[in-house]
Design a protein around this motif. Sequence first.
Motif, PDB file in Angstrom:
ATOM      1  N   ILE A  58       0.863  -1.176   0.000  1.00  0.00           N
ATOM      2  CA  ILE A  58       0.000   0.000   0.000  1.00  0.00           C
ATOM      3  C   ILE A  58       0.901   1.227   0.000  1.00  0.00           C
ATOM      4  N   GLN A  59       0.702   2.101  -0.987  1.00  0.00           N
ATOM      5  CA  GLN A  59       1.538   3.292  -1.142  1.00  0.00           C
ATOM      6  C   GLN A  59       0.703   4.554  -0.973  1.00  0.00           C
ATOM      7  N   ASN A  60       1.297   5.539  -0.317  1.00  0.00           N
ATOM      8  CA  ASN A  60       0.713   6.870  -0.213  1.00  0.00           C
ATOM      9  C   ASN A  60       1.314   7.721  -1.327  1.00  0.00           C
ATOM     10  N   ILE A  61       0.517   8.034  -2.328  1.00  0.00           N
ATOM     11  CA  ILE A  61       0.977   8.811  -3.471  1.00  0.00           C
ATOM     12  C   ILE A  61       0.223  10.131  -3.483  1.00  0.00           C
ATOM     13  N   ASN A  62       0.908  11.198  -3.102  1.00  0.00           N
ATOM     14  CA  ASN A  62       0.287  12.522  -3.038  1.00  0.00           C
ATOM     15  C   ASN A  62      -0.968  12.519  -2.179  1.00  0.00           C
ATOM     16  N   SER A  63      -0.851  11.875  -1.004  1.00  0.00           N
ATOM     17  CA  SER A  63      -1.926  11.807   0.003  1.00  0.00           C
ATOM     18  C   SER A  63      -3.118  10.971  -0.428  1.00  0.00           C
ATOM     19  N   VAL A  64      -2.955  10.177  -1.463  1.00  0.00           N
ATOM     20  CA  VAL A  64      -3.986   9.217  -1.880  1.00  0.00           C
ATOM     21  C   VAL A  64      -3.376   7.821  -1.784  1.00  0.00           C
ATOM     22  N   TYR A  65      -4.088   6.897  -1.150  1.00  0.00           N
ATOM     23  CA  TYR A  65      -3.550   5.558  -0.919  1.00  0.00           C
ATOM     24  C   TYR A  65      -3.958   4.613  -2.052  1.00  0.00           C
ATOM     25  N   HIS A  66      -2.967   3.848  -2.512  1.00  0.00           N
ATOM     26  CA  HIS A  66      -3.173   2.855  -3.561  1.00  0.00           C
ATOM     27  C   HIS A  66      -2.593   1.523  -3.084  1.00  0.00           C
ATOM     28  N   ILE A  67      -3.197   0.428  -3.532  1.00  0.00           N
ATOM     29  CA  ILE A  67      -2.701  -0.909  -3.210  1.00  0.00           C
ATOM     30  C   ILE A  67      -2.247  -1.579  -4.498  1.00  0.00           C
ATOM     31  N   PHE A  68      -1.093  -2.263  -4.432  1.00  0.00           N
ATOM     32  CA  PHE A  68      -0.498  -2.924  -5.589  1.00  0.00           C
ATOM     33  C   PHE A  68      -0.241  -4.394  -5.242  1.00  0.00           C
ATOM     34  N   ASP A  69      -0.773  -5.297  -6.044  1.00  0.00           N
ATOM     35  CA  ASP A  69      -0.440  -6.710  -5.885  1.00  0.00           C
ATOM     36  C   ASP A  69       0.975  -6.942  -6.395  1.00  0.00           C
ATOM     37  N   MET A  70       1.754  -7.759  -5.663  1.00  0.00           N
ATOM     38  CA  MET A  70       3.145  -8.007  -6.014  1.00  0.00           C
ATOM     39  C   MET A  70       3.308  -9.385  -6.662  1.00  0.00           C
ATOM     40  N   ASN A  71       2.443  -9.650  -7.646  1.00  0.00           N
ATOM     41  CA  ASN A  71       2.473 -10.931  -8.365  1.00  0.00           C
ATOM     42  C   ASN A  71       2.285 -12.099  -7.412  1.00  0.00           C
ATOM     43  N   SER A  72       1.381 -11.913  -6.439  1.00  0.00           N
ATOM     44  CA  SER A  72       1.121 -12.960  -5.451  1.00  0.00           C
ATOM     45  C   SER A  72       0.443 -14.162  -6.109  1.00  0.00           C
ATOM     46  N   THR A  73       0.596 -15.321  -5.483  1.00  0.00           N
ATOM     47  CA  THR A  73       0.034 -16.552  -6.037  1.00  0.00           C
ATOM     48  C   THR A  73      -1.490 -16.542  -6.005  1.00  0.00           C
ATOM     49  N   ASN A  74      -2.076 -16.150  -4.878  1.00  0.00           N
ATOM     50  CA  ASN A  74      -3.525 -16.230  -4.708  1.00  0.00           C
ATOM     51  C   ASN A  74      -4.243 -14.903  -4.879  1.00  0.00           C
ATOM     52  N   GLY A  75      -3.500 -13.845  -5.167  1.00  0.00           N
ATOM     53  CA  GLY A  75      -4.124 -12.590  -5.514  1.00  0.00           C
ATOM     54  C   GLY A  75      -4.448 -11.678  -4.346  1.00  0.00           C
ATOM     55  N   THR A  76      -4.696 -10.423  -4.684  1.00  0.00           N
ATOM     56  CA  THR A  76      -5.120  -9.392  -3.743  1.00  0.00           C
ATOM     57  C   THR A  76      -6.513  -8.930  -4.156  1.00  0.00           C
ATOM     58  N   PHE A  77      -7.428  -8.846  -3.193  1.00  0.00           N
ATOM     59  CA  PHE A  77      -8.822  -8.523  -3.493  1.00  0.00           C
ATOM     60  C   PHE A  77      -9.234  -7.276  -2.716  1.00  0.00           C
TER      61      PHE A  77
END
Length: 246
Positions: A58-77
């Motif tokens: 989870i990244q804070n980009i200009n005060s807006v939070y975004h979530i990035f999947d890191m090529n996980s096996t079972n995914g991010t939902f």
Amino acid sequence: MSTRGPQKKGEFRAVIYILSGAGLGDAIKLRQDATLFGREKGDVIINDVEMSSTHCQIQNINSVYHIFDMNSTNGTFVNKVRIVKSRLNTGDEVTLGKTTFRFALEEDAKVRHLNTVFKTNTTSPNTHNSSIVDTLIEKEARNKITFSLSLAIKYANGATESIDLPQRQVYLGRATSFGQFENDVEISRKHLLIKINDLGEVFIEDQGSTNGTLLNNAKIKGMHRISPSDLIRLGGIEVRAKAKNG
């Protein structure tokens, strides 16, 4: 979805509340730049067999939070929809393996007591290696100097770009939300970690990419401290990185 209007920087802090799975009932304050989640590596380590070693960020980009999947096996939902990257709003539910948590923005004064580095109980023999970069960073509450990351990028077609990022940790790869990394097929989705410690030193670590990362024309393994003049190459892209104070 969040019903709040725009927040002033510093007034609110991102927090997750674990709703199911390991750590049920815990509340964790996220880092102000980027927070990495995983079963073995990360700022938030959760003993969940269905989570990948390094699962998402989870990244804070200009005060807006975004979530990035890191090529996980079972995914991010997010709200039961599988994502590669997604903006997060207050009240969103995120599921990683068997673990679900609710994302929220809380008044900073109310959550200062919460931990930012988190680890659920585990009997794994590799627990002591869980967070490969935690020792580089002091607790944010004690940090009196603010650093940000500055990248000088040269693409394979000769185009150049300078990017200043507010965070002290970033992943470069085809899943990156800035730059033109997605156009280079020799680059992995999560290729390279760049992180700054409290002294303003910059470190890089290849993230198990398919084609590797070169530092001054030598392929690297493990974590390396770099200087602003060092040349980093991933695929056909050249990068120089430095910390900026303030």
